[in-house]
Design a protein around this motif. Structure first.
Motif, PDB file in Angstrom:
ATOM      1  N   ALA A 420      86.772 -27.193 106.058  1.00 37.82           N
ATOM      2  CA  ALA A 420      86.850 -27.528 104.624  1.00 37.82           C
ATOM      3  C   ALA A 420      85.628 -28.343 104.200  1.00 37.82           C
ATOM      4  CB  ALA A 420      88.135 -28.306 104.335  1.00 37.82           C
ATOM      5  N   PHE A 421      85.178 -29.260 105.065  1.00 41.11           N
ATOM      6  CA  PHE A 421      84.045 -30.124 104.707  1.00 41.11           C
ATOM      7  C   PHE A 421      82.784 -29.305 104.470  1.00 41.11           C
ATOM      8  CE2 PHE A 421      80.377 -32.805 105.877  1.00 41.11           C
ATOM      9  CZ  PHE A 421      80.525 -33.812 104.929  1.00 41.11           C
ATOM     10  N   PHE A 422      82.498 -28.385 105.375  1.00 37.63           N
ATOM     11  CA  PHE A 422      81.258 -27.620 105.213  1.00 37.63           C
ATOM     12  C   PHE A 422      81.374 -26.566 104.107  1.00 37.63           C
ATOM     13  CE2 PHE A 422      80.517 -29.753 109.275  1.00 37.63           C
ATOM     14  CZ  PHE A 422      79.256 -30.276 109.023  1.00 37.63           C
ATOM     15  N   ARG A 423      82.599 -26.068 103.885  1.00 35.16           N
ATOM     16  CA  ARG A 423      82.802 -25.198 102.716  1.00 35.16           C
ATOM     17  C   ARG A 423      82.534 -25.989 101.434  1.00 35.16           C
ATOM     18  NH1 ARG A 423      88.241 -23.975 102.051  1.00 35.16           N
ATOM     19  NH2 ARG A 423      88.677 -24.299 104.268  1.00 35.16           N
ATOM     20  N   LEU A 424      83.004 -27.229 101.430  1.00 34.53           N
ATOM     21  CA  LEU A 424      82.819 -28.096 100.260  1.00 34.53           C
ATOM     22  C   LEU A 424      81.325 -28.326  99.967  1.00 34.53           C
ATOM     23  CD1 LEU A 424      83.740 -30.233  98.138  1.00 34.53           C
ATOM     24  CD2 LEU A 424      83.962 -31.878 100.034  1.00 34.53           C
ATOM     25  N   LEU A 425      80.537 -28.610 100.998  1.00 31.99           N
ATOM     26  CA  LEU A 425      79.105 -28.851 100.766  1.00 31.99           C
ATOM     27  C   LEU A 425      78.443 -27.634 100.120  1.00 31.99           C
ATOM     28  CD1 LEU A 425      77.857 -30.787 103.931  1.00 31.99           C
ATOM     29  CD2 LEU A 425      78.644 -31.711 101.745  1.00 31.99           C
ATOM     30  N   LYS A 426      78.812 -26.460 100.592  1.00 31.16           N
ATOM     31  CA  LYS A 426      78.225 -25.232 100.029  1.00 31.16           C
ATOM     32  C   LYS A 426      78.725 -24.968  98.613  1.00 31.16           C
ATOM     33  CE  LYS A 426      76.561 -22.203 103.616  1.00 31.16           C
ATOM     34  NZ  LYS A 426      77.092 -21.737 104.908  1.00 31.16           N
ATOM     35  N   GLU A 427      80.018 -25.170  98.446  1.00 40.18           N
ATOM     36  CA  GLU A 427      80.639 -24.918  97.149  1.00 40.18           C
ATOM     37  C   GLU A 427      80.070 -25.880  96.088  1.00 40.18           C
ATOM     38  OE1 GLU A 427      82.648 -22.422  96.639  1.00 40.18           O
ATOM     39  OE2 GLU A 427      83.122 -22.936  94.553  1.00 40.18           O
ATOM     40  N   TRP A 428      79.896 -27.122  96.474  1.00 39.72           N
ATOM     41  CA  TRP A 428      79.324 -28.162  95.589  1.00 39.72           C
ATOM     42  C   TRP A 428      77.948 -27.720  95.088  1.00 39.72           C
ATOM     43  CZ3 TRP A 428      80.430 -32.003  92.606  1.00 39.72           C
ATOM     44  CH2 TRP A 428      79.620 -33.116  92.448  1.00 39.72           C
ATOM     45  N   ASN A 429      77.137 -27.236  96.011  1.00 39.36           N
ATOM     46  CA  ASN A 429      75.808 -26.754  95.619  1.00 39.36           C
ATOM     47  C   ASN A 429      75.863 -25.506  94.762  1.00 39.36           C
ATOM     48  OD1 ASN A 429      73.283 -28.144  96.674  1.00 39.36           O
ATOM     49  ND2 ASN A 429      74.702 -28.334  98.384  1.00 39.36           N
ATOM     50  N   ALA A 430      76.698 -24.565  95.166  1.00 42.95           N
ATOM     51  CA  ALA A 430      76.754 -23.298  94.440  1.00 42.95           C
ATOM     52  C   ALA A 430      77.222 -23.529  93.004  1.00 42.95           C
ATOM     53  CB  ALA A 430      77.677 -22.321  95.156  1.00 42.95           C
ATOM     54  N   GLN A 431      78.213 -24.417  92.847  1.00 43.30           N
ATOM     55  CA  GLN A 431      78.791 -24.627  91.513  1.00 43.30           C
ATOM     56  C   GLN A 431      77.847 -25.329  90.546  1.00 43.30           C
ATOM     57  OE1 GLN A 431      82.546 -26.534  91.038  1.00 43.30           O
ATOM     58  NE2 GLN A 431      83.671 -24.945  92.144  1.00 43.30           N
ATOM     59  N   HIS A 432      76.968 -26.175  91.070  1.00 46.59           N
ATOM     60  CA  HIS A 432      76.201 -27.040  90.157  1.00 46.59           C
ATOM     61  C   HIS A 432      74.697 -26.883  90.288  1.00 46.59           C
ATOM     62  CE1 HIS A 432      79.908 -29.053  89.048  1.00 46.59           C
ATOM     63  NE2 HIS A 432      80.183 -29.178  90.328  1.00 46.59           N
ATOM     64  N   ARG A 433      74.266 -25.793  90.912  1.00 45.71           N
ATOM     65  CA  ARG A 433      72.839 -25.529  91.109  1.00 45.71           C
ATOM     66  C   ARG A 433      72.036 -25.802  89.820  1.00 45.71           C
ATOM     67  NH1 ARG A 433      70.452 -22.228  95.222  1.00 45.71           N
ATOM     68  NH2 ARG A 433      68.797 -20.863  94.465  1.00 45.71           N
ATOM     69  N   TYR A 434      70.996 -26.603  89.932  1.00 48.87           N
ATOM     70  CA  TYR A 434      70.065 -26.945  88.835  1.00 48.87           C
ATOM     71  C   TYR A 434      70.709 -27.780  87.723  1.00 48.87           C
ATOM     72  CZ  TYR A 434      67.638 -22.988  91.003  1.00 48.87           C
ATOM     73  OH  TYR A 434      67.063 -22.120  91.887  1.00 48.87           O
ATOM     74  N   GLU A 435      71.932 -28.250  87.974  1.00 44.78           N
ATOM     75  CA  GLU A 435      72.617 -28.964  86.889  1.00 44.78           C
ATOM     76  C   GLU A 435      72.867 -30.427  87.238  1.00 44.78           C
ATOM     77  OE1 GLU A 435      75.910 -26.383  86.104  1.00 44.78           O
ATOM     78  OE2 GLU A 435      74.593 -24.833  85.264  1.00 44.78           O
TER      79      GLU A 435
END
Ligand code: TRP
Ligand code: ZN
Length: 472
Positions: A420-435
């Protein structure tokens, strides 16, 4: 830009101008008084830094043309700033520290301006309507003065060196070399055209858009950062440099420049930068920018700064750990940026935790061991009384923001498990890229990805002025 200041200003402007001991000359009221609400705010709304950034517009692009003479420490600048008005604007501000202004125009019409401290107020010939796209052009010249702020890491901004300049601007030093909406809440794209004496190299963000051009004893470098960037990550570091360019194993362009004093570091920094950039791309998700790299200059800050695409190392041979830190910032801080300085742990806690992950990856010790060693510090260690979830404006870069911020992520990892932790790190980036991101958004996503209630954990680690218990 041929125009200089207009002499006719409105009564309101005249009063404002008088109130802040302007550089403007005489003025006579000619036009109708704009409604009071039509002035852009002098700050972007960060209560901890009330005059940083500005209200009423959003910058889309900075075009910066700079000519620097290191011998005279003289900078000639021309900035063309494309923005969109987010309200009706009879006037708006930019942040600029020092310099003589040659002229200001808005959409190529001469504009009036006044100055007070770091606030440059621009009064367009006609008010801008909400939603208007406009271009403000400013010519300026003088000797850049870096910010000297003992509480936030000492000297930053445009720092003259023996052979050029070391340009590192976090948190608010962009204004020492260009007029800016100088706060991370407003990102923009950048083009740089930097002219320096022949023999020197100018290094800005992004990629070169063409071969450097030399004529009349001067060389001009043109750089473009095509992705959104906050102002404190902009650089125009210049001087004598040795370069190595190529591609990482993963196929990303890589450019490392070192001051001749650090010649022996060049190959190692280049190789390590490539390997770490590629590795983080597998852990955090696709690299957000068009190139990676780094700059080692001989100015001894002792710190590094995560300048977008080209982290800068100040006067030391950077080891793997700090390279891992600065490159992790390309995801945490640069692609995902904070809207308020109080959330700085979202940059520094993550980049510090990345150092622990790099140790783990290279077999130099588990993150758990690093966590345990820090946790074992006495209960009176200062990191326990400074909760990292709320960075303090007079001590932004406190060790707690880094180390206890990283511990927060480790405590989270233990609580929700590695998958879950490493999914979260990726998801966090994917969701907010450049924002932009906030602490509340991170907590919400951690709960969503893990399916766990995590408010107690985050409260103890981020907001309580004491050492969290390990059972919570
Ligand atoms: N963000 C930097 C880091 O943690 C630290 C830093 C802040 C800095 N402001 C700076 C470094 C100005 C050099 C100059 O890596
Ligand atoms: Zn950092």
């Amino acid at each position: 830009m041929g125009s200089i200041r207009r002499t006719a200003v409105s009564l309101t402007v005249l009063l404002a101008v008088l109130a802040c001991s302007p550089s403007n000359g005489s003025a006579a009221p000619t036009s109708a008084r704009p409604a009071a609400g039509d002035a852009g705010a002098p700050g972007i709304g960060d209560a901890d830094f009330p005059l940083d950034g500005n209200g009423g517009y959003d910058v889309a692009h900075y075009g910066l043309r700079l000519d620097y003479d290191p011998r005279k420490r003289h900078l000639n600048g021309a900035a063309a700033i494309q923005a969109r008005a987010t309200q009706r604007l009879s006037q708006f501000n930019l942040d600029l520290s020092g310099f003589d202004i040659g002229g200001v125009s808005v959409d190529d019409r001469e504009a009036t301006y006044s100055r007070s401290g770091d606030e440059l107020t621009v009064i367009p010939a006609a008010p801008l309507a909400e939603g208007d796209r406009f271009t403000v052009k400013i010519t300026y010249s003088g000797t850049p003065q870096p910010v000297k702020n003992a509480t936030n890491l000492g000297t930053y901004g445009w720092i003259p060196t023996s052979d050029g300049a070391f340009v590192a601007c976090e948190p608010n030093g962009a204004r020492t070399w260009f007029p800016a909406n100088d706060h991370p809440a407003d990102k923009a794209r950048f083009d740089f055209e930097i002219t320096v004496p022949r023999g020197l190299t100018a290094l800005a963000n992004g990629e070169l858009t063409g071969k450097p051009e030399t004529s009349g004893g001067k060389t001009t470098f043109t750089w473009r950062e095509r992705h959104p960037m906050v102002t404190y990550l902009a650089t125009a570091t210049l001087g004598r440099f040795e370069l190595r360019q190529g591609k990482t194993a993963g196929g990303l362009r890589n450019l490392v420049a070192v001051d001749p004093e650090f010649r022996s570091s060049l190959d190692r920094v280049y190789t390590t930068t490539g390997a770490i950039t590629d590795y983080w791309s597998t852990v955090f998700g696709a690299y957000p920018f068009s190139s990676t790299g780094g700059v080692v200059d001989n100015f001894p800050t002792g710190y590094a700064l995560e300048n977008q695409t080209k982290p800068m190392y100040g006067g030391f041979d950077p080891g793997e750990s700090i390279i891992a830190h600065e490159l992790a910032h390309q995801w945490f801080g640069n692609s995902l940026s904070i809207k308020r300085w109080r959330d700085l742990w979202l940059n520094e806690g993550f980049a510090t935790y990345a150092e622990w992950l790099w140790s783990e990856h290279t077999g130099k010790g588990r993150a758990q061991e690093t966590f345990d060693t820090t946790y074992a510090r006495g209960a009176d260690d200062p990191i326990w009384s400074y909760p990292p979830g709320r960075a303090r404006p007079t001590d932004l870069f406190n060790e707690s923001i880094y180390t206890r911020g990283a511990m927060t992520l480790h405590a989270l990892r233990v609580a929700i498990g590695d998958p879950a932790f490493f999914r979260l790190l990726k998801e966090w980036n994917a969701q907010h890229r450049y924002e932009h991101v906030s602490t509340a958004q991170f907590i919400a996503l951690a709960e969503k990805v893990s399916g766990k209630q995590l408010d107690k954990l985050f409260d103890a680690w981020l907001f309580q002025p004491r050492r969290p218990s390990l059972s919570s």
